[in-house]
Write a protein that holds these residues in place. Sequence first.
Motif, mmCIF file in Angstrom:
data_model
loop_
_atom_site.group_PDB
_atom_site.id
_atom_site.type_symbol
_atom_site.label_atom_id
_atom_site.label_comp_id
_atom_site.label_asym_id
_atom_site.label_seq_id
_atom_site.Cartn_x
_atom_site.Cartn_y
_atom_site.Cartn_z
ATOM 1 N N VAL A 45 0.835 -1.198 0.000
ATOM 2 C CA VAL A 45 0.000 0.000 0.000
ATOM 3 C C VAL A 45 0.876 1.258 0.000
ATOM 4 C CG1 VAL A 45 -1.943 -1.066 1.237
ATOM 5 C CG2 VAL A 45 -0.112 0.037 2.539
ATOM 6 N N ILE A 46 0.272 2.361 -0.458
ATOM 7 C CA ILE A 46 0.903 3.675 -0.323
ATOM 8 C C ILE A 46 0.037 4.479 0.632
ATOM 9 C CG2 ILE A 46 1.461 5.836 -1.517
ATOM 10 C CD1 ILE A 46 2.069 4.235 -4.026
ATOM 11 N N ILE A 47 0.624 5.019 1.699
ATOM 12 C CA ILE A 47 -0.179 5.786 2.660
ATOM 13 C C ILE A 47 0.152 7.265 2.548
ATOM 14 C CG2 ILE A 47 -0.433 3.816 4.217
ATOM 15 C CD1 ILE A 47 1.561 5.191 6.120
ATOM 16 N N THR A 281 10.431 11.917 -1.368
ATOM 17 C CA THR A 281 8.975 11.829 -1.441
ATOM 18 C C THR A 281 8.385 10.817 -0.465
ATOM 19 O OG1 THR A 281 9.084 12.426 -3.768
ATOM 20 C CG2 THR A 281 7.047 11.410 -3.015
ATOM 21 N N GLY A 282 9.056 9.675 -0.334
ATOM 22 C CA GLY A 282 8.517 8.637 0.546
ATOM 23 C C GLY A 282 9.610 7.746 1.080
ATOM 24 N N VAL A 283 9.298 7.002 2.144
ATOM 25 C CA VAL A 283 10.236 6.017 2.687
ATOM 26 C C VAL A 283 9.515 4.674 2.813
ATOM 27 C CG1 VAL A 283 11.769 7.633 3.873
ATOM 28 C CG2 VAL A 283 9.738 6.798 5.059
ATOM 29 N N PRO A 284 10.230 3.575 2.508
ATOM 30 C CA PRO A 284 9.582 2.263 2.515
ATOM 31 C C PRO A 284 9.594 1.598 3.879
ATOM 32 C CG PRO A 284 11.807 2.062 1.633
ATOM 33 C CD PRO A 284 11.615 3.512 2.017
ATOM 34 N N LEU A 307 4.262 8.145 2.324
ATOM 35 C CA LEU A 307 4.409 9.339 1.481
ATOM 36 C C LEU A 307 4.627 10.592 2.330
ATOM 37 C CD1 LEU A 307 1.920 9.483 -1.521
ATOM 38 C CD2 LEU A 307 4.405 9.176 -1.551
ATOM 39 N N LEU A 308 5.891 10.897 2.582
ATOM 40 C CA LEU A 308 6.228 12.056 3.411
ATOM 41 C C LEU A 308 5.706 13.346 2.787
ATOM 42 C CD1 LEU A 308 9.967 11.136 4.149
ATOM 43 C CD2 LEU A 308 7.979 10.705 5.603
ATOM 44 N N LEU A 326 7.112 31.439 3.891
ATOM 45 C CA LEU A 326 8.444 31.340 4.498
ATOM 46 C C LEU A 326 8.434 31.743 5.969
ATOM 47 C CD1 LEU A 326 10.807 32.684 1.666
ATOM 48 C CD2 LEU A 326 9.883 30.384 2.003
ATOM 49 N N ASP A 327 7.374 32.430 6.408
ATOM 50 C CA ASP A 327 7.264 32.831 7.819
ATOM 51 C C ASP A 327 6.431 31.855 8.635
ATOM 52 O OD1 ASP A 327 8.624 35.310 7.365
ATOM 53 O OD2 ASP A 327 6.799 36.044 6.408
ATOM 54 N N ARG A 328 6.033 30.745 8.047
ATOM 55 C CA ARG A 328 5.156 29.784 8.740
ATOM 56 C C ARG A 328 5.685 29.513 10.154
ATOM 57 N NH1 ARG A 328 1.318 26.190 7.050
ATOM 58 N NH2 ARG A 328 1.690 26.774 4.885
ATOM 59 N N GLU A 329 4.790 29.662 11.118
ATOM 60 C CA GLU A 329 5.227 29.508 12.518
ATOM 61 C C GLU A 329 5.107 28.082 13.007
ATOM 62 O OE1 GLU A 329 3.811 32.043 15.533
ATOM 63 O OE2 GLU A 329 5.032 33.730 14.844
ATOM 64 N N VAL A 330 4.033 27.403 12.597
ATOM 65 C CA VAL A 330 3.814 26.038 13.084
ATOM 66 C C VAL A 330 4.033 25.080 11.924
ATOM 67 C CG1 VAL A 330 2.157 24.431 14.093
ATOM 68 C CG2 VAL A 330 2.218 26.826 14.857
ATOM 69 N N ASN A 331 5.054 24.252 12.040
ATOM 70 C CA ASN A 331 5.469 23.434 10.903
ATOM 71 C C ASN A 331 6.065 22.114 11.395
ATOM 72 O OD1 ASN A 331 6.417 22.383 8.537
ATOM 73 N ND2 ASN A 331 7.722 24.120 8.002
ATOM 74 N N ARG A 332 5.176 21.158 11.671
ATOM 75 C CA ARG A 332 5.644 19.846 12.135
ATOM 76 C C ARG A 332 5.920 18.934 10.945
ATOM 77 N NH1 ARG A 332 1.155 19.883 16.087
ATOM 78 N NH2 ARG A 332 2.106 20.058 18.148
ATOM 79 N N HIS A 333 6.729 19.393 10.014
ATOM 80 C CA HIS A 333 6.935 18.586 8.812
ATOM 81 C C HIS A 333 7.752 17.325 9.111
ATOM 82 C CE1 HIS A 333 11.221 19.233 8.039
ATOM 83 N NE2 HIS A 333 11.056 20.476 8.437
ATOM 84 N N LEU A 334 7.597 16.355 8.233
ATOM 85 C CA LEU A 334 8.287 15.072 8.390
ATOM 86 C C LEU A 334 9.223 14.815 7.210
ATOM 87 C CD1 LEU A 334 5.303 12.896 9.681
ATOM 88 C CD2 LEU A 334 7.244 13.728 11.023
ATOM 89 N N ALA A 335 9.848 15.880 6.705
ATOM 90 C CA ALA A 335 10.729 15.702 5.549
ATOM 91 C C ALA A 335 11.903 14.776 5.867
ATOM 92 C CB ALA A 335 11.238 17.051 5.057
#
Lengths: 393, 63
Positions: A45-47, A281-284, A307-308, A326-335
């Motif tokens: 699957v791709i999530i 883009t993604g990790v397996p 799919l990160l 670029l000023d985004r204050e809340v950014n819980r990214h999972l890059a």
Amino acid sequence: MDDTQGAGIPMDLGTAFDSETAANPQPMFKMLREHAPVLPVAGGVIISRKADVDEAFRRPDVFSSNADALNIGNIRPLIPLQIDPPDHVRYRRLLDPLFSPKKMAALESRTAALVHRLIDRFAGRGACDLVTEFTIPLPSEVFLTMFGLPLEELDTFLRMKDGIIRPDGDQEQQAATRRATAEEMYAYFNKVLDLRETDPRDDILSGFLSAELEGRRLTREEILDICFLLMIAGLDTVTASLDCFFAYLAQHPADRQRLVDDPSLIPNAIEELFRWETPVTGVPRIAVQDTELGGTAIKAGDQVMVLLGSANTDEAEFARALEVDLDREVNRHLAFGGGVHRCLGSHLARLELRVALREFHARIPSYSLVDGTALEYTAGIRSLASLPLVWEA
Amino acid sequence: MKVVIDGELCHGHGRCYMLAPDVFEPDDRGHGVVTRAEVPDDLRKQAELAAANCPERAITVSE
């Protein structure tokens, strides 16, 4: 997962997404989140929803990162990526300090020197292909520096990396090239490690040789497995990040001008560009027991592509998720992924990007894409074939 | 005010000490550590910004 269910859509993102989608993946991610958040494909699957991605990362005992999740020519599991808990943390305790923010800060001036050395070659020309002249050599030169190897080894390094990550030919030829390159890489690092054993230096290979894992030294095989991982994880990913970020800035002059006018914005801008571009883009992962995710059953043995890039643009998590701010204050990214396997090199990657963006824009504040350029992104790891820029020299 | 990092959830993303260097610092592994037993109110904004940006939701800010 029944193989026939996912017929037609391959698990490998490199072939699942065409080049148009690789260039602008966010609309495809949105469609997946809304219509097929757990998408059946060949083999698994791709999530795509942030909530499901978070859950997969929090359950590494179920969604394993073991060697079945990804094989690229290595004969043993890559350390620490393909080691699951509880052994995993023992390696991370040893490796994390070698890649800690403090250790990376010590590389800043040497990284800046490498950046300037590359820019010196094209600044006066008023034009360059940023990929071949900057984004490909820089991460490898930083590695050579960390490994205590001369910059003249660059071509050898690039050849080994490409032999593993992007071998030519059909599937059979690719597998053969990967095996041959893996052997070459093991032999290459073996030779350097022999030298460091008799003549230790202040470099990361000497660090591996003297590091202790619960009262014992690392075996030579363990060190080679770590080196192998660093080569395949630490070079193309930074190249792709530089490609994505500079391509964005070349096409968004107002945002670029803000970074030129106030370089203190760069660290926050980097986090937002990591979120928006998500170069990896993604990790397996692979399910090691029957389970479920987002209400969908997943069978033991199913591959799970996380799919990160989609998690990072999920409206359920981010305000104005499809805008770049670029000023985004809340950014819980999972890059950099999440959970126990969070990218070991994330502090190094941030350093390289911060120094590259700061020094490049100090030297070349205004540039644009060569007219008529159609940028070609690779799917999966979103690197560019070429990024032709021009400016007033 | 009290600021706590759940060590089970923290995986060393490093966002907290980047965003709130007066409240957090990295340990040897690059995992965040709260530097003060009692965090003064004038650092509340920093602490809350760090909590809001922790990818693992490992930080809690309380009275």
